[in-house]
Structure formats: structure tokens, C-alpha cells
Write an enzyme that holds these catalytic residues in place. Structure first.
Site, PDB file in Angstrom:
ATOM      1  N   GLY A   1       2.931   6.790   7.631  1.00 45.29           N
ATOM      2  CA  GLY A   1       4.330   6.983   7.226  1.00 45.29           C
ATOM      3  C   GLY A   1       5.250   5.940   7.830  1.00 45.29           C
ATOM      4  O   GLY A   1       6.338   5.687   7.319  1.00 45.29           O
TER       5      GLY A   1
ATOM      6  N   HIS B   1       0.821  -1.216   0.000  1.00 39.28           N
ATOM      7  CA  HIS B   1       0.000   0.000   0.000  1.00 39.28           C
ATOM      8  C   HIS B   1       0.853   1.263   0.000  1.00 39.28           C
ATOM      9  O   HIS B   1       0.344   2.343  -0.293  1.00 39.28           O
ATOM     10  CB  HIS B   1      -1.001  -0.007   1.160  1.00 39.28           C
ATOM     11  CG  HIS B   1      -0.423   0.307   2.507  1.00 39.28           C
ATOM     12  ND1 HIS B   1      -0.132  -0.655   3.449  1.00 39.28           N
ATOM     13  CD2 HIS B   1      -0.113   1.488   3.088  1.00 39.28           C
ATOM     14  CE1 HIS B   1       0.329  -0.090   4.541  1.00 39.28           C
ATOM     15  NE2 HIS B   1       0.362   1.211   4.344  1.00 39.28           N
TER      16      HIS B   1
ATOM     17  N   SER C   1       4.419   2.836   7.909  1.00 40.13           N
ATOM     18  CA  SER C   1       4.185   1.626   7.120  1.00 40.13           C
ATOM     19  C   SER C   1       5.398   1.274   6.267  1.00 40.13           C
ATOM     20  O   SER C   1       5.958   2.131   5.578  1.00 40.13           O
ATOM     21  CB  SER C   1       2.970   1.810   6.210  1.00 40.13           C
ATOM     22  OG  SER C   1       1.785   1.916   6.952  1.00 40.13           O
TER      23      SER C   1
ATOM     24  N   ASP D   1       0.225  -7.584   1.438  1.00 45.62           N
ATOM     25  CA  ASP D   1       0.618  -6.185   1.597  1.00 45.62           C
ATOM     26  C   ASP D   1       2.129  -6.016   1.678  1.00 45.62           C
ATOM     27  O   ASP D   1       2.656  -5.314   2.545  1.00 45.62           O
ATOM     28  CB  ASP D   1      -0.049  -5.554   2.820  1.00 45.62           C
ATOM     29  CG  ASP D   1      -0.061  -4.024   2.729  1.00 45.62           C
ATOM     30  OD1 ASP D   1       0.458  -3.484   1.724  1.00 45.62           O
ATOM     31  OD2 ASP D   1      -0.579  -3.373   3.652  1.00 45.62           O
TER      32      ASP D   1
END
Length: 348
Positions: free
Chosen positions: A198, A86, A200, A117
Site C-alpha cells: 500500500g 504495479h 507503493s 514501474d
């Protein structure tokens, strides 16, 4: 944050002195030793933090895509960087900046795997001395371990937060809002370390300087209007990161996900009260796991093993905790008649 509890005797002595305590003699040596012990332990822990940050932060980067901003972890000396799917979204090129500073460099997408992901990008020109992170053993991650989350929350490059492993083995479904992939991910590490937008794709690190997970999600609280629930974040375990990243780097795609599947297309159905009541099979190819077990279009799945199935999400969560090849009893309704069959799970 670790608090120091000073011995009560030190406080009492201070009160006595303020009131005109006549004695100025030093406390017995053993009391001085006892008072100094908590401070010494705190200093040792602080030194551990500094060592971990000094060793790992150079392997953490900020990833700037045209529509998003996130973090990544240097995977090898060839310039491969692992991050969340993502974070990269639909982008193909990125600007990457080390968490410790320096000029941004360009990178390109190798491949993305939204089902977990995860994604891998590669620097166009890997600088000499590029430091790859060390990934730890997910089986040794346990509740109570102190961890640090490193990344670029809200664009603040090189930020570090501290917490513990709150739980392991969580299955979490990611929404599609804000660019999420909608993935259902099993065996995640729950942490109290702050995970903000941020973070992630960054690093969740133990005090041995090993990356034990990739921070991916922060829990949301419906009572807060969907805002983040403080102290509840989730990271993809290092073992899954390595499984996916190694395949992408080697072949450019994921050929062995390690994730169980029924190999169906389905949708949530509701009952007469408009409550979710199961997953209707839209299609079940005859060579897939469900098709081989006799499931077909129109069947409504209501239970997988001991797990009640009411929505497509609950089915995904049940499958996320299982392995390909596992045999499981599936209960379903066909033309109002309840039936069951044993399915040998396939692979996503």
C-alpha cells in the site's frame, strides 16, 4: 526513533535525593543548560517532522483500483498523479482519496511504463487548490539523510514512517508475484523507513519537504518464506520519476527512457550441471546495438564489461547501471568458441 540520553549527573542526583540528600540547592546554571540541550534538539527535530508532514501529506493520495490498493503523489496542479505501474495494473479508472481525508474522486490512466514501474493517472476534475509535491535533486541524496515515507500501507491512509537513506545506486529486480511488473530498476534509493503493501507509489521525503523517491519495493527474505525483510525498502529516484512522468504527460508515452539496451531477445541457458550459464540470443535485429556489433541468434552471452552474465536477470541488472551510447565489451560463446565484441549500447 531518536533516544535522549540524560546526563549521568541527573541520575546520580535522583539517587542521592531518594537516600535523603540534604541539599536542595539548584544545580549550577551550566549543568542545567547541558541537560536541556538534548531535549531542545529533540524538540527541533520533532518540529521539523511536523512541518514536513503538514506540507507534503496533502500531496499524497490513496489510489483504489478494483484489484489493488496503493498510493500516489500529486505531480502538478492539472491533476496528474505519479504512481507505480504495479499499482494501476491493467486498470483504466480509479478512485483517488487525499491522504488528509475528503471524498474520493475519479481518475483515469494517462499511460504506464512497466519497464521502470512508473505510471501517470489524471483526476477527472482537479479540485481548486490542489497542491503538487516538490521533487528534489537525486544527485544530492546521500547515506544517513533522515527521510519520511508517506502513503497508505495496508489501506491506512495518510500513514508516515521514518528512517534514513541506507544506500544509493542500488539495482533491484522486481518479481511478478503479487502483480509486480518484473522490471529491473537501477539507481534506486535504499531506505530503512518501513515500506509496506500500500506504500507503493507514495512519497519518500527529505526534511526539506522534497520528494526524493517513489517507494516501490520491500526486500523479501527467503528464510522468512518470502516475507518482507524489515528495514530494507527501495524507492525510484526523483530524477527518473520526472524523466518518465514529463514524457507521459507531454506525449502520452515514453520515447526516451534513458536506459541502456542490447536490443536482443534472450533467454537463460543452463550448463551440464543444470546451473545458469549465460543468456542465449534468440533474436538480434541487424539495426539493433547487438546486431550492429555482430551478435546473432544462437550466441550465448557470458559477460558484459566486468559483469558475469548467467541469467537474463543478471543481464538486465548489468544494463540497468549503464547509459545508452556507452561502449562495452561483450563476451559470448558461438558454437563452443569463446569470442568478444565491442557494443555501443542502444536504448530500451
Amino acid at each position: 526513533m531518536r533516544r535522549l540520553l540524560l546526563p549521568l549527573t541527573a541520575g546520580l542526583c535522583a539517587v542521592a535525593l531518594a537516600g535523603g540528600c540534604a541539599s536542595s540547592s539548584a544545580p549550577p546554571p551550566e549543568r542545567s543548560t547541558q541537560a536541556a540541550a538534548p531535549l531542545a534538539r529533540a524538540n527541533e527535530l520533532q518540529d521539523d517532522y511536523r512541518t514536513v508532514i503538514r506540507n507534503v501529506l496533502p500531496s499524497v493520495v490513496q489510489i483504489d483500483a478494483s484489484q489493488s490498493l496503493g498510493s500516489g503523489v500529486v505531480y502538478d496542479s492539472k491533476g496528474h498523479i505519479v504512481t507505480n505501474a504495479h499499482v494501476v495494473g491493467q486498470e483504466k479508472t480509479f478512485k483517488v482519496t487525499s491522504a488528509t481525508g475528503g471524498q474520493p474522486v475519479t481518475a483515469r490512466l494517462v499511460s504506464t511504463y512497466p519497464e521502470q514501474d512508473l505510471a501517470v493517472i489524471r483526476l477527472d476534475n482537479a479540485p481548486q487548490g490542489l497542491r503538487a509535491a516538490r521533487f528534489g535533486d537525486s544527485s544530492k541524496v546521500d547515506m544517513g539523510q533522515i527521510v519520511l515515507a508517506m502513503g497508505s500501507p495496508l489501506g491506512l491512509s495518510g500513514s508516515v514512517t521514518q528512517g534514513i537513506v541506507s544506500a544509493t545506486g542500488r539495482t533491484v529486480s522486481e518479481g511478478r508475484q503479487g502483480g509486480g511488473t518484473g522490471a529491473t530498476i537501477g539507481n534506486m534509493v535504499q531506505t530503512s523507513a518501513a515500506i509496506n503493501p500500500g506504500n507503493s507509489g507514495g512519497a519518500l521525503v527529505n526534511l526539506d519537504g522534497e520528494v526524493i523517491g517513489i517507494p516501490t519495493l520491500a526486500a523479501s527474505d527467503p528464510e522468512l518464506g518470502g516475507g518482507s525483510a524489515p528495514g530494507i525498502g527501495f524507492a525510484i529516484p526523483a530524477s527518473m520519476v520526472r524523466t518518465i512522468a514529463d514524457q507521459i504527460i507531454r506525449t502520452g508515452k515514453v520515447t526516451d527512457s534513458g536506459r541502456a539496451a542490447l536490443n536482443i531477445t534472450g533467454r537463460t541457458v543452463v550448463d551440464d550441471a543444470y546451473e545458469p550459464a549465460g543468456v542465449a540470443v534468440v533474436s538480434a535485429p541487424p539495426d539493433g546495438a547487438a546486431g550492429k556489433a555482430g551478435l546473432k541468434a544462437g550466441d550465448i552471452i557470458t559477460r558484459l564489461g566486468d559483469d558475469p552474465i548467467t541469467t537474463i536477470t543478471s543481464l538486465a541488472e548489468s544494463l540497468a547501471s549503464r547509459k545508452p551510447g556507452e561502449r562495452v565489451v561483450v563476451r559470448f560463446t558461438r558454437a563452443t568458441r569463446a569470442q568478444e565484441t565491442t557494443v555501443t549500447l542502444g536504448e530500451m
